[in-house]
Every structure is written in C-alpha cells, then in structure tokens.
Motif scaffolding. Structure first.
Motif, short mmCIF file in Angstrom:
data_model
loop_
_atom_site.label_atom_id
_atom_site.label_comp_id
_atom_site.label_asym_id
_atom_site.label_seq_id
_atom_site.Cartn_x
_atom_site.Cartn_y
_atom_site.Cartn_z
N GLN A 1 6.13 3.64 -9.54
CA GLN A 1 5.51 3.43 -10.84
C GLN A 1 6.53 3.72 -11.96
N THR B 1 -0.12 -5.96 -10.71
CA THR B 1 -1.12 -4.97 -11.08
C THR B 1 -1.00 -3.78 -10.14
N MET B 2 -1.38 -2.62 -10.65
CA MET B 2 -1.36 -1.41 -9.83
C MET B 2 -2.72 -0.75 -9.92
N THR B 3 -3.35 -0.58 -8.76
CA THR B 3 -4.66 0.07 -8.70
C THR B 3 -4.58 1.17 -7.65
N GLY B 4 -4.72 2.40 -8.09
CA GLY B 4 -4.64 3.52 -7.15
C GLY B 4 -3.26 3.59 -6.52
N GLN C 1 0.03 -5.03 -6.41
CA GLN C 1 0.06 -6.45 -6.11
C GLN C 1 1.09 -7.09 -7.02
N GLN D 1 -2.09 1.06 -4.54
CA GLN D 1 -1.72 -0.29 -4.12
C GLN D 1 -1.15 -1.07 -5.30
N ASP E 1 0.82 -1.20 0.00
CA ASP E 1 0.00 0.00 0.00
C ASP E 1 0.86 1.25 0.00
#
Length: 161
Positions: free
Chosen positions: A84, A125-128, A132, A130, A77
């Motif tokens: 990125q 994967t990147m969401t917001g 994974q 966070q 998190d």
C-alpha cells in the motif's frame, strides 16, 4: 507441440507458475509476486535471477476478439501495508507503474515458458487485504492514425496550404 501447450491441453506432472513483477521509478525495488504457497527463485528472459514471494493470484485474461479491449485484471490476496505504501508513493510521484506477467513451468525455472507480457497499470482498487489491478498492453482504440503528427516543424511545406 511445446510443453506448455501439452500442459494446457492434458496436464501432466508440471505445474504452471504465474508471476507478476511491478516496477515504478518512484520505488527502490520492484514488487515480485508468484502464485502458490512457496516462494520461487527463477531466471527471467534476460538471465537475471529473481525471487518471487508466494501469494494468492488470480488472472482474468481478456476474451479473444476484435473489440480492441486488451485489459487484463489481476487479483492479489494477502497484501501487506508495504505494498500500500508503494502504491501511494507511485500515485504521489505521478509515475507510471509497469507490470510484467510471466509464466513458468515447475519443471523448468531457468526461463519463462512463453514470452512475457509487458503492460502499463491503468488502475486498481484495494479492499481489505486484496488488490485488484487493471493493466493493458496495447490501446488500439485510442491509437492515433497516422501515428506521425504532421506539423510545420516536421513538414515545413504545410504552412503554405
């Protein structure tokens, strides 16, 4: 019984501190992350002192069994744009990203409590804010047998078969 086994079994005053080290040839320096609210300065298995940045980490270890699936999932998190950019640089350079998972005890930061896991990042994967990450440390199913390839260069007598 080791201290780590005692902590897993019945707790105690020690706290287990998981750490992640992500390295890639395309990066200037590795990403060093530890679980918790405070940055940790620890000594790795080679005697090198490293400072890990505190973050929210969740680790999903694989089930023990004979499936051959040895993929671990890490959720991190509060990832900033710097991480990125490093991920994008690794994808652009098509370089392999290596993940080292170490566990430390809060009472002894002079070395890992158990041998580290060295894995290759398989995807993520990147969401917001966070990320994974999926990593594996041995691909049993896709391992060739026999491991040595018998070609005419290795075994010249094969050209007469």
């Amino acid at each position: 019984m080791t201290i780590l086994e005692r902590v897993y079994a019945s707790g105690g005053p020690e706290v287990i501190i998981p750490t992640l080290e992500l390295t890639c040839d395309a990066w200037d320096e590795p990403i060093l992350i530890c679980a918790g609210f405070e940055d940790q300065t620890v000594v790795d298995e080679n005697g090198v002192t490293k400072t890990f940045i505190a973050a929210g980490i969740d680790v999903a270890l694989p089930k023990k069994g004979n499936t051959g699936n040895q993929t671990l999932t890490f959720a991190i998190d509060n990832i900033t744009g710097a991480a990125q950019r490093q991920i994008d640089a690794a994808l652009e350079a098509e370089e392999r990203v290596t993940l080292i998972y170490r566990t430390y005890l809060s009472s002894d930061l002079n070395g890992p409590a158990e041998p580290p896991y060295r894995m290759t990042v398989l995807g993520g994967t990147m969401t917001g804010t966070q990320v994974q990450i999926e990593a594996g440390y041995f691909d049993l199913i896709n391992t060739a047998w026999p491991r040595d390839l018998y070609t005419t260069t290795f075994a010249p007598g094969l050209k007469y078969l």
